[in-house]
Each structure stands twice: as C-alpha cells, then as structure tokens.
Design a protein around this motif. Structure first.
Motif, mmCIF file in Angstrom:
data_model
loop_
_atom_site.group_PDB
_atom_site.id
_atom_site.type_symbol
_atom_site.label_atom_id
_atom_site.label_comp_id
_atom_site.label_asym_id
_atom_site.label_seq_id
_atom_site.Cartn_x
_atom_site.Cartn_y
_atom_site.Cartn_z
ATOM 1 N N ARG A 412 0.740 -0.820 0.449
ATOM 2 C CA ARG A 412 0.330 0.209 -0.448
ATOM 3 C C ARG A 412 0.727 1.778 -0.241
ATOM 4 O O ARG A 412 -0.188 1.916 -0.670
ATOM 5 N N PHE A 413 2.153 1.187 0.751
ATOM 6 C CA PHE A 413 2.727 2.230 0.586
ATOM 7 C C PHE A 413 4.256 1.592 -0.067
ATOM 8 O O PHE A 413 4.954 1.806 0.732
ATOM 9 N N PRO A 414 4.263 1.845 -0.939
ATOM 10 C CA PRO A 414 5.855 1.406 -2.064
ATOM 11 C C PRO A 414 6.732 2.851 -1.518
ATOM 12 O O PRO A 414 7.000 3.528 -1.277
ATOM 13 N N VAL A 415 7.611 2.137 -1.304
ATOM 14 C CA VAL A 415 9.110 2.711 -0.455
ATOM 15 C C VAL A 415 9.197 3.985 -2.191
ATOM 16 O O VAL A 415 10.114 4.746 -1.270
ATOM 17 N N ALA A 416 9.121 3.071 -3.530
ATOM 18 C CA ALA A 416 9.050 4.772 -4.146
ATOM 19 C C ALA A 416 8.418 5.796 -4.462
ATOM 20 O O ALA A 416 8.633 7.105 -4.823
ATOM 21 N N THR A 417 7.408 5.258 -3.561
ATOM 22 C CA THR A 417 6.657 6.428 -4.009
ATOM 23 C C THR A 417 5.842 6.681 -2.351
ATOM 24 O O THR A 417 5.590 8.462 -2.704
ATOM 25 N N HIS A 418 6.185 6.385 -0.874
ATOM 26 C CA HIS A 418 5.777 7.268 -0.330
ATOM 27 C C HIS A 418 7.367 7.280 1.353
ATOM 28 O O HIS A 418 6.924 5.893 1.751
ATOM 29 N N PRO A 419 7.532 8.003 1.330
ATOM 30 C CA PRO A 419 8.435 8.460 2.263
ATOM 31 C C PRO A 419 9.047 8.148 3.986
ATOM 32 O O PRO A 419 7.682 8.685 3.425
ATOM 33 N N LEU A 420 8.932 7.492 4.342
ATOM 34 C CA LEU A 420 8.927 7.222 5.620
ATOM 35 C C LEU A 420 10.251 7.466 6.366
ATOM 36 O O LEU A 420 11.783 7.233 5.817
ATOM 37 N N PRO A 421 10.091 7.308 6.962
ATOM 38 C CA PRO A 421 11.438 7.926 8.075
ATOM 39 C C PRO A 421 12.043 6.995 8.892
ATOM 40 O O PRO A 421 13.023 6.078 9.390
ATOM 41 N N TYR A 422 11.331 5.169 8.761
ATOM 42 C CA TYR A 422 11.892 4.595 9.044
ATOM 43 C C TYR A 422 11.375 3.331 8.163
ATOM 44 O O TYR A 422 10.332 3.492 8.003
ATOM 45 N N ARG A 423 12.156 2.491 7.685
ATOM 46 C CA ARG A 423 12.002 1.432 6.804
ATOM 47 C C ARG A 423 12.652 -0.149 7.126
ATOM 48 O O ARG A 423 13.824 0.347 7.898
ATOM 49 N N CYS A 424 11.952 -1.116 7.310
ATOM 50 C CA CYS A 424 13.065 -2.215 8.162
ATOM 51 C C CYS A 424 13.928 -2.947 7.084
ATOM 52 O O CYS A 424 14.042 -3.140 6.406
ATOM 53 N N PRO A 425 15.568 -2.284 7.855
ATOM 54 C CA PRO A 425 16.514 -3.073 7.333
ATOM 55 C C PRO A 425 16.321 -4.216 7.144
ATOM 56 O O PRO A 425 16.025 -5.344 7.162
#
Length: 482
Positions: A412-425
C-alpha cells in the motif's frame, strides 16, 4: 460527529523515548528469566544448545521488532496489533486478536504474574517473620496479595499514563540492575578465587551440545522454545501505546530495537550464570516450588540468598504487571472505538486522560482468572507453565500475522512513492525469518503440547463464531481519532 463529543476519545502523546524503551523491557522481563530455566533444561539438557535457543529466540524477536516498527509508524494509534490486523486483513482478524489477547494473553499474563508476585512476597514475609513450621501467609493471604496488587497497579495507571510511565522507568531500572548483578556475580567469585558451594565451574557447561541429533531432540528443542518465547513475550507492547509516544516515527523503532537487544544480553548472561553455578541436571530436578534464581542465590549466599532472589523476582514481576496494566487497556479502547465492545470502554477519564473504564475491565477479568485458577489441577505440570504455554499459542499465531502485515504495508505504501522516516532494514528477510520459525514452533506444539494447542484453536474458533453471529453484518463504526 461534533468536536466536543470526540474529545473524550482522544489520548495525549506523553511517553518519551526512555519511557517507551522501559515499557518494552519492563513488560517483557517478568518471571520467565527467574523460573523458565528448569522447563527449558528439561527439553534441552545441553548448556550450549540451551543458550543457543535463548539467542535464537532473541534474534527472531529482533527480526520481528524490525518489521513491526515499520507497521507501527504507518499506524501509530492506540491498540497496537489490533489496529495492524484490522487495517491489513480486515475487521474480523482485528476482533479475533482482541478476543484472544484480552481473555487468554493479556489477562492470563496479569493473573499469572500477580500470583508469582504473591508467592514471592509470601516467601519474603516467611523469611523475615516465620517462627513456626506453619507459613506466615496462608493460601487466602496469597489470594489477597494477588488481587490487591492487580487493583493497586490498575488504579495507579488509571490516574495517568505519564504516572504509569514514570513508575515503569523506575522499576525497570531496578530490575535491570538486579539481573546485571546475577550475571556478574560468577565472574566476581572467579576473580576472587571463591571455592564455596556456589563457586562457578566451567566444567558444569559440558557437554555443550549433544553428540547427535534426533527428531525427539529437535522436538524437545521446539517445546523449550515456547518457554523462552514466554520470557521474550511482550516485546510488541510498544505498539498498543503508539498513540501516546512522542515523535513516534523516531522513538517507536528505537525503543523496540534497543529494548530487544537489551533483553538478549540480559537473558543470555543470566542463564550462563545459572549454568556456571548449578549443574544442569540439578536444574532439571529442582522441586516445582523452587525457582532457578532462588537455587542459584541460595548456593552462593545461603538461606538469605533465597530471600534476595524472591525480592528480585517481586520487583521484576511488579514491573511486568505495571507495564501490562498500562498497555492492556489500549486494546479495549481501540475496540470500543470500532463498537466491537461496549462504547463505555473507549471513554477517557475527564481528569486523568486515561482509558480508565478499560483498565477496570482488564483488572476484573484478571481477578476472575486468578480465582478460576484455584480450581485447575494440572497433572505433572505447574499451573504457571500451563497458563503461559496456553497463552503463547495465541500470542505466536497472531504475532505472525502482525509481523506479516508489513507485506501489506509495503504494497500500500511502496518505498518509491511513500518515503517514511523508518523502513525495515534487510526487508523482506527479517519478517520472513520470523514467520517461518514461528510457524515451525506452532506446528511443534501440536506434537509436544497438544492440550494447549488444541485449546488455543478452540478458543480462536469460538471467537470466530461470535464475530459472525454478532458483528459480521454490523456497519463499520466511524473511526474516531486515536
């Protein structure tokens, strides 16, 4: 909806990073690290393999925490896994989690921890004031202490989230220092050349691993992991209070990761201290009323050591109880907003700004479980272990679904279009590792802990029937701000 009618349903963000981390550590460290070494040693009598199991479960917990932190940032609302499952899989899965969590995970945990607190308190009172063969605190006294501590902590947390958070920081600090003390005592004794009964000996660690592996040994390893999972259970407790954490995009992942790493270090070093002091077969054959930490302290300090261990256990359990009674009502609060439980449970106290009605409900259910437990007479297994193993079936099952909700978040929130302050490494490896191993543990429970596993399935099925009978066709409530 009018704005003034929404005010009673809003919580304030008052928990900073230290309080958030203390909630993770404090709600996890309860009685498991003091008591679970015996059932774990029964399933894994080789010290090296047992320590590997503690590290493995800790590593898997870390993998789950890395994944769940991303989900919590996307849904930083009160309710935790209930919100994650509802948003990812639908309202039925949220309801089923709430059903299992309320009756047989959260409330059962509060009941079990309160009973252990009462037993430890009784041991301390006996050590200080006993003058005859009869114990100072009888069975009725233990029930009074159990119920009293549930009511007391429930009332304190109802008076304010910030108050409960501050209590959690203080108790967590004390219990962490006590566990560090347990871990370093063998090193100190070794350095000063102590030769008494509790002197640490390296030969007690051998054999580290079995000469060969069989299916029975692997099955025993899996069964022992259930006990270790209880000791780590609660690492998800940062999620239900996500709506009250300041700067959640930064503090939620930091609290989760820092908390789990601290737990791994404490659990592994404390259990290593046990094995250096007590031969593993002595741990296996301990009386059911003797916790491993008590035997450890008694061998080093004599009879006063048992009292010291009981005091440490009391403090540790008190912190876990406080954390559970701080976090637990947020589930009822979120379900009340969705009209899956009576709406009065999502009302906020006008003065203290806490879900006080939900807290009272959790306390009452926990007390009912305590009283009902007096009629349970398990054969060959301590009641504490029955309750914890039973609660773990639901916790592991729905924990897998909660961690797996990161796949829905990524869709629902792809990395390419929805930058978040944290993503699971390392995505998708962490959630995949967690889910695969936990599915294996669940499958093994049907072999080694059939009663608990079957009872868990029946409980979930009953919850499903209730949902379809009452809530399936009920309109979705208008979501109030969390």
């Amino acid at each position: 909806m009018k704005q003034d009618s929404a005010e009673p349903h809003q919580l304030h963000r008052v928990l900073g990073p230290w309080m958030a981390t203390a909630i993770v550590i404090g709600t996890v460290i309860g009685s498991g690290v003091f008591k679970k070494a015996q059932p774990i040693s029964q399933g894994i009598p080789q010290v090296g393999l047992a320590l590997c199991a503690w590290v493995l479960v800790g590593f898997l917990t870390l993998m789950g925490a890395l994944a769940l932190a991303e989900v919590a940032i996307v849904h930083p609302k009160a309710g935790g896994n209930y919100v994650f499952l509802r948003e990812s899989y639908g309202r039925m899965f949220g309801f089923l989690w709430g059903w299992v969590e309320l009756w047989f995970i959260r409330a059962a945990s509060v009941a079990a921890l309160a009973w252990i607190f009462a037993e430890s308190c009784s041991d301390v009172i006996d050590a200080l004031f006993r003058v005859s063969p009869e114990p100072v605190v009888g069975i009725l006294g233990k029930y009074a202490i159990t119920i009293g501590v549930i009511v007391l902590l429930g009332a304190l947390n109802a008076r304010g989230t910030l108050l409960g958070g501050r209590i959690q920081v203080i108790i967590t600090a004390v219990k962490v220092f006590s566990l560090v003390g347990i871990a370093v005592i063998p090193l100190i004794l070794f350095l000063i050349g102590y030769q008494g009964e509790g002197a640490p000996k390296l030969d007690r660690l051998y054999p580290l691993f079995p000469e060969s592996f069989s299916w029975a040994q692997l099955s025993g390893f899996g069964a022992a992991m259930v006990g270790i999972l209880w000791a780590y259970d609660g690492w998800m407790n940062i999620a239900p209070i996500a709506g009250e954490v300041t700067n959640p995009s930064r503090n939620l992942p930091r609290a989760a990761v820092a908390g789990v790493l601290t737990l791994i270090a404490l659990y592994v070093t404390v259990n290593l201290a046990y094995y250096l002091t007590i031969p593993v077969m002595d741990i296996v054959n301990l009386p059911k009323d003797r916790m491993t930490a008590g035997e450890y302290a008694m061998r080093i300090f004599g009879s006063v050591g048992l009292m010291l261990a009981s005091i440490c256990l009391m403090i540790s359990v008190l912190g876990a109880l406080n954390g559970n009674q701080l976090v637990g009502p947020r589930l009822l609060f979120a379900m009340g907003q969705d009209e899956l439980v009576p709406g009065i449970l999502c009302r906020i106290h006008p003065r203290y700004n806490t879900p006080a009605n939900a807290g009272v409900t959790l306390s009452v259910i926990s007390i009912v479980i305590v009283l009902a437990g007096s009629y349970i007479k398990p054969n060959g297994k301590a009641l504490f272990d029955v309750i914890t193993d039973f609660s773990m079936f639901g916790a592991i099952s729905f924990g897998c679904l909660a961690v797996g909700s990161i796949f829905v978040v990524r869709k629902r929130f792809p990395v390419a279009t929805h930058p978040l302050p944290y993503r699971c490494p390392g995505y998708p490896l962490p959630p995949v590792l967690y889910i695969v191993f936990m599915i294996g543990v669940i499958a093994n429970m049907f072999v080694t802990q059939q009663n608990e596993a079957v009872a868990g399935v029946i409980l979930i099925a009953v919850g499903g029937l209730i949902y379809f009978a009452i809530f399936r066709n009920k309109p979705v409530a208008v979501q109030r701000p969390a």
